[in-house]
Design an enzyme around this catalytic site. Sequence first.
Site, PDB file in Angstrom:
ATOM      1  N   ASN A 240      -0.507  39.922  77.205  1.00 46.99           N
ATOM      2  CA  ASN A 240       0.617  40.767  76.322  1.00 46.99           C
ATOM      3  C   ASN A 240       2.286  41.234  76.326  1.00 46.99           C
ATOM      4  OD1 ASN A 240       1.382  41.801  73.472  1.00 46.99           O
ATOM      5  ND2 ASN A 240      -0.745  39.830  72.889  1.00 46.99           N
TER       6      ASN A 240
ATOM      7  N   GLU B  55     -12.085  39.023  83.566  1.00 50.39           N
ATOM      8  CA  GLU B  55     -13.755  39.041  83.506  1.00 50.39           C
ATOM      9  C   GLU B  55     -13.948  39.546  82.161  1.00 50.39           C
ATOM     10  OE1 GLU B  55     -11.181  40.604  85.579  1.00 50.39           O
ATOM     11  OE2 GLU B  55     -12.110  41.142  87.973  1.00 50.39           O
TER      12      GLU B  55
HETATM   13  N1  THU Z   1      -6.571  41.240  86.647  1.00 55.05           N
HETATM   14  C1  THU Z   1      -7.767  40.576  85.992  1.00 55.05           C
HETATM   15  O1  THU Z   1      -7.732  39.857  85.318  1.00 55.05           O
HETATM   16  N2  THU Z   1      -8.588  40.464  86.797  1.00 55.05           N
HETATM   17  C2  THU Z   1      -8.432  41.496  88.033  1.00 55.05           C
HETATM   18  O2  THU Z   1      -9.974  41.592  88.959  1.00 55.05           O
HETATM   19  C3  THU Z   1      -7.194  42.466  88.817  1.00 55.05           C
HETATM   20  C4  THU Z   1      -6.325  42.798  87.407  1.00 55.05           C
HETATM   21  C5  THU Z   1      -5.654  41.203  85.881  1.00 55.05           C
HETATM   22  C6  THU Z   1      -5.119  42.331  84.976  1.00 55.05           C
HETATM   23  C7  THU Z   1      -3.392  41.669  84.945  1.00 55.05           C
HETATM   24  O3  THU Z   1      -2.924  40.893  83.657  1.00 55.05           O
HETATM   25  C8  THU Z   1      -2.617  40.790  85.952  1.00 55.05           C
HETATM   26  O4  THU Z   1      -4.291  40.717  86.159  1.00 55.05           O
HETATM   27  C9  THU Z   1      -2.046  42.352  87.048  1.00 55.05           C
HETATM   28  O5  THU Z   1      -2.965  43.571  86.888  1.00 55.05           O
END
Ligand code: THU
Length: 132
Positions: free
Chosen positions: A46, A56
């Site tokens: 966002n 997750e």
């Molecule tokens: N992120 C996830 O969606 N899951 C993870 O296990 C690690 C990080 C995302 C959050 C953000 O959109 C991007 O990865 C960079 O931190």
Amino acid sequence: MSKKDDLIQAAIAAMPSAYAPYSNFQVGAAICDENGIIHTGVNVENAAYPQGSCAEAGAIAAMIMGAGRQITALAVAGRGDVLCTPCGGCRQRIREFAGPQTPIYICGPDGLRHTFTLAELLPASFGPDNLS
Ligand code: THU
């Protein structure tokens, strides 16, 4: 293919659907629930950065919507040389629906890199049992 391979492939296949224009770091997650159903999610960023959500969290929301209540295994897929392990907040989100021995498969675009149990990622955790 085994259920484990299906789960890993589902997390990898989800990656390109992520909305990550700010970090350019696309993550896919896949949960196998107690009914053997696979639920997937991706990160959704966002412009107001803290409002972004992790892959997750999306997969957990999909599981709840699909009537699943237990995570029997979870796969996360992200690029890069460093393992794409769930963030601290997501470890707690996973804890709500998983046990200490639940496997968490950490994957890259080409497949499985490392397997952790939830207890390895979140030792001595606080969970629903604390409130009963
Ligand atoms: N992120 C996830 O969606 N899951 C993870 O296990 C690690 C990080 C995302 C959050 C953000 O959109 C991007 O990865 C960079 O931190």
